[in-house]
Design an enzyme around this catalytic site. Structure first.
Site, PDB file in Angstrom:
ATOM      1  N   LYS A   1       0.811  -1.224   0.000  1.00  0.00           N
ATOM      2  CA  LYS A   1       0.000   0.000   0.000  1.00  0.00           C
ATOM      3  C   LYS A   1       0.841   1.270   0.000  1.00  0.00           C
ATOM      4  O   LYS A   1       0.612   2.200   0.762  1.00  0.00           O
ATOM      5  CB  LYS A   1      -0.980   0.006   1.179  1.00  0.00           C
ATOM      6  CG  LYS A   1      -1.868  -1.228   1.274  1.00  0.00           C
ATOM      7  CD  LYS A   1      -2.482  -1.621  -0.048  1.00  0.00           C
ATOM      8  CE  LYS A   1      -3.427  -0.574  -0.615  1.00  0.00           C
ATOM      9  NZ  LYS A   1      -3.955  -0.948  -1.958  1.00  0.00           N
TER      10      LYS A   1
ATOM     11  N   HIS B   1      10.569  -7.841  -8.100  1.00  0.00           N
ATOM     12  CA  HIS B   1       9.735  -7.084  -7.176  1.00  0.00           C
ATOM     13  C   HIS B   1       8.885  -8.031  -6.346  1.00  0.00           C
ATOM     14  O   HIS B   1       8.451  -9.087  -6.821  1.00  0.00           O
ATOM     15  CB  HIS B   1       8.828  -6.094  -7.929  1.00  0.00           C
ATOM     16  CG  HIS B   1       7.777  -6.751  -8.775  1.00  0.00           C
ATOM     17  ND1 HIS B   1       6.483  -6.951  -8.356  1.00  0.00           N
ATOM     18  CD2 HIS B   1       7.837  -7.276 -10.033  1.00  0.00           C
ATOM     19  CE1 HIS B   1       5.786  -7.541  -9.311  1.00  0.00           C
ATOM     20  NE2 HIS B   1       6.579  -7.754 -10.341  1.00  0.00           N
TER      21      HIS B   1
ATOM     22  N   HIS C   1       6.918  -8.443  -1.992  1.00  0.00           N
ATOM     23  CA  HIS C   1       6.790  -7.980  -0.608  1.00  0.00           C
ATOM     24  C   HIS C   1       7.748  -8.773   0.287  1.00  0.00           C
ATOM     25  O   HIS C   1       7.331  -9.629   1.083  1.00  0.00           O
ATOM     26  CB  HIS C   1       5.350  -8.149  -0.122  1.00  0.00           C
ATOM     27  CG  HIS C   1       4.360  -7.306  -0.861  1.00  0.00           C
ATOM     28  ND1 HIS C   1       4.562  -5.967  -1.115  1.00  0.00           N
ATOM     29  CD2 HIS C   1       3.145  -7.614  -1.405  1.00  0.00           C
ATOM     30  CE1 HIS C   1       3.517  -5.483  -1.765  1.00  0.00           C
ATOM     31  NE2 HIS C   1       2.655  -6.457  -1.968  1.00  0.00           N
TER      32      HIS C   1
ATOM     33  N   ARG D   1       5.631   5.518   2.428  1.00  0.00           N
ATOM     34  CA  ARG D   1       4.452   6.389   2.490  1.00  0.00           C
ATOM     35  C   ARG D   1       4.230   6.870   3.922  1.00  0.00           C
ATOM     36  O   ARG D   1       4.691   6.219   4.877  1.00  0.00           O
ATOM     37  CB  ARG D   1       3.230   5.592   2.012  1.00  0.00           C
ATOM     38  CG  ARG D   1       1.935   6.381   1.859  1.00  0.00           C
ATOM     39  CD  ARG D   1       0.857   5.474   1.285  1.00  0.00           C
ATOM     40  NE  ARG D   1      -0.383   6.194   1.023  1.00  0.00           N
ATOM     41  CZ  ARG D   1      -1.471   5.634   0.499  1.00  0.00           C
ATOM     42  NH1 ARG D   1      -1.466   4.351   0.196  1.00  0.00           N
ATOM     43  NH2 ARG D   1      -2.558   6.344   0.276  1.00  0.00           N
TER      44      ARG D   1
ATOM     45  N   SER E   1      -5.102   2.985   4.163  1.00  0.00           N
ATOM     46  CA  SER E   1      -5.286   2.388   2.844  1.00  0.00           C
ATOM     47  C   SER E   1      -5.342   0.865   2.946  1.00  0.00           C
ATOM     48  O   SER E   1      -6.187   0.213   2.320  1.00  0.00           O
ATOM     49  CB  SER E   1      -4.159   2.817   1.906  1.00  0.00           C
ATOM     50  OG  SER E   1      -4.331   2.261   0.625  1.00  0.00           O
TER      51      SER E   1
ATOM     52  N   THR F   1      -7.617   1.961  -3.800  1.00  0.00           N
ATOM     53  CA  THR F   1      -8.466   1.289  -2.823  1.00  0.00           C
ATOM     54  C   THR F   1      -9.859   1.905  -2.841  1.00  0.00           C
ATOM     55  O   THR F   1     -10.016   3.115  -2.800  1.00  0.00           O
ATOM     56  CB  THR F   1      -7.857   1.412  -1.413  1.00  0.00           C
ATOM     57  OG1 THR F   1      -6.546   0.843  -1.436  1.00  0.00           O
ATOM     58  CG2 THR F   1      -8.699   0.692  -0.390  1.00  0.00           C
TER      59      THR F   1
ATOM     60  N   LYS G   1     -12.644   3.994   0.596  1.00  0.00           N
ATOM     61  CA  LYS G   1     -11.740   4.490   1.636  1.00  0.00           C
ATOM     62  C   LYS G   1     -12.261   5.801   2.210  1.00  0.00           C
ATOM     63  O   LYS G   1     -12.561   6.736   1.477  1.00  0.00           O
ATOM     64  CB  LYS G   1     -10.328   4.697   1.056  1.00  0.00           C
ATOM     65  CG  LYS G   1      -9.299   5.100   2.103  1.00  0.00           C
ATOM     66  CD  LYS G   1      -7.887   4.984   1.570  1.00  0.00           C
ATOM     67  CE  LYS G   1      -7.620   5.969   0.457  1.00  0.00           C
ATOM     68  NZ  LYS G   1      -6.220   5.940   0.015  1.00  0.00           N
TER      69      LYS G   1
END
Length: 315
Positions: free
Chosen positions: A42, A99, A101, A123, A131, A249, A252
């Site tokens: 996120k 790439h 996580h 972020r 988010s 998202t 939100k």
């Protein structure tokens, strides 16, 4: 999907075997490059990764998604060895953009001669958590039909914080620090000052560039200027392409000032925010020395260093 992926990999390996880059099996220096984007959830990571996928055929490199079981960012020791071996010796996949996580992994510990180039984006910690909270309940417009883990839960983020819910607890803010800290046990101890300092150290010493979600276009512009082998055309694609802005998202709701103030009282928020501010200051420092502003637009600086007094003189 895995069977298709294996088939595609075999085709690429066969093609490279027949039309290999060099007779002796070595790669040209500009092709012997690997970028790892160990994306934090996120942080607009899908938007950025879509650009890599859109450019890979044109700029002639490979993109590979690191898909870990249950999205676990910590690899087992044996998987760390396998991953390092794959990334460093898989010539058919070079130049490569990986790439996924996964938390930072120090390749030097495994005795490799050439380390990959690490990049990342982070972020504002509360915005990231908000988010993610709504993403688990409503998903996004990237795969709108996919059922999410918390689907059906209508409780707002504000209501969750007011009730002291686990999904919005300050402990859930602890993510960007361990992603940069790495695979050490202490990295994942929530509130560890050592983990924060290690994350800062890695950001400065092990990452080529770390951007922020709020200034993603500038991050892309700097990457294109510094690493055109991968990112040539990325800035224009981000500005005009449809995929770049695709993932948002849904449903939100922005938290109230009271909710934000309550989270900001926690020591965990203070540490995650300290890391975010540290990363932001470093990014802005890099940007200030790489671009100039004219009429509201940013322009990349031309080369500002030259060689002179070159001895001995050639005949």
């Amino acid at each position: 999907e895995r069977a298709i992926a294996r088939h595609e990999v075999r085709e690429i390996e066969q093609r490279h075997t027949v039309d290999g880059p060099r007779q002796d099996g070595t790669l040209e220096e500009e092709d012997d490059v690997v970028i790892i984007y160990n994306r934090v959830p996120k942080t607009a990571s899908t938007s950025f990764t879509n650009i890599a996928y859109d450019l890979c055929a044109k700029n002639k490199y490979h993109v590979l998604h690191i898909n870990t079981t249950k999205n676990n960012p910590v690899m087992s020791l044996q998987d760390q060895v396998r991953f390092v071996k794959n990334v460093t010796s898989w010539k058919e996949m070079k130049p490569g953009f990986y790439h996924g996580h996964v938390s930072y992994l120090d390749f030097a510990k495994f005795g490799v001669k050439k380390k990959p180039i690490y990049i990342n984006v982070i972020r504002d910690p509360i915005e990231r958590l908000v988010s993610y909270y709504y993403f688990l309940r409503f998903g996004d417009d990237y795969r709108p039909g996919l059922r999410r883990r918390k689907q059906g839960d209508k409780k707002t983020f504000d209501e969750c914080v007011a009730a002291g819910g686990s999904d919005c607890a300050p402990e859930k803010l602890w993510l960007q620090i361990p992603f940069f800290c790495g695979h050490s046990s202490e990295c994942w101890n929530v509130g560890s000052r050592w983990a924060l300092e290690q994350a800062k150290y890695n950001l400065i010493n092990e990452y080529f560039l770390v951007g922020v979600t709020e200034e993603l276009e500038d991050f892309i512009m700097l990457l294109e200027a510094a690493l055109p082998r991968f990112f040539r055309g990325a800035t224009e694609l981000y500005r005009t392409g449809k995929k770049s802005h695709l993932r948002k998202t849904t449903e939100k709701k922005l938290p109230t000032k009271e909710t934000i103030a309550k989270l900001q009282q926690s020591e965990i928020w203070k540490m995650e925010n300290e890391f975010y501010e540290f990363a932001l200051e470093q990014f802005q420092f890099v940007r200030a020395h790489a671009v100039r502003e004219k009429d509201g637009e940013l322009y990349i600086l031309a080369q500002n260093f030259f060689y002179e007094k070159i001895y001995p003189k050639s005949n």
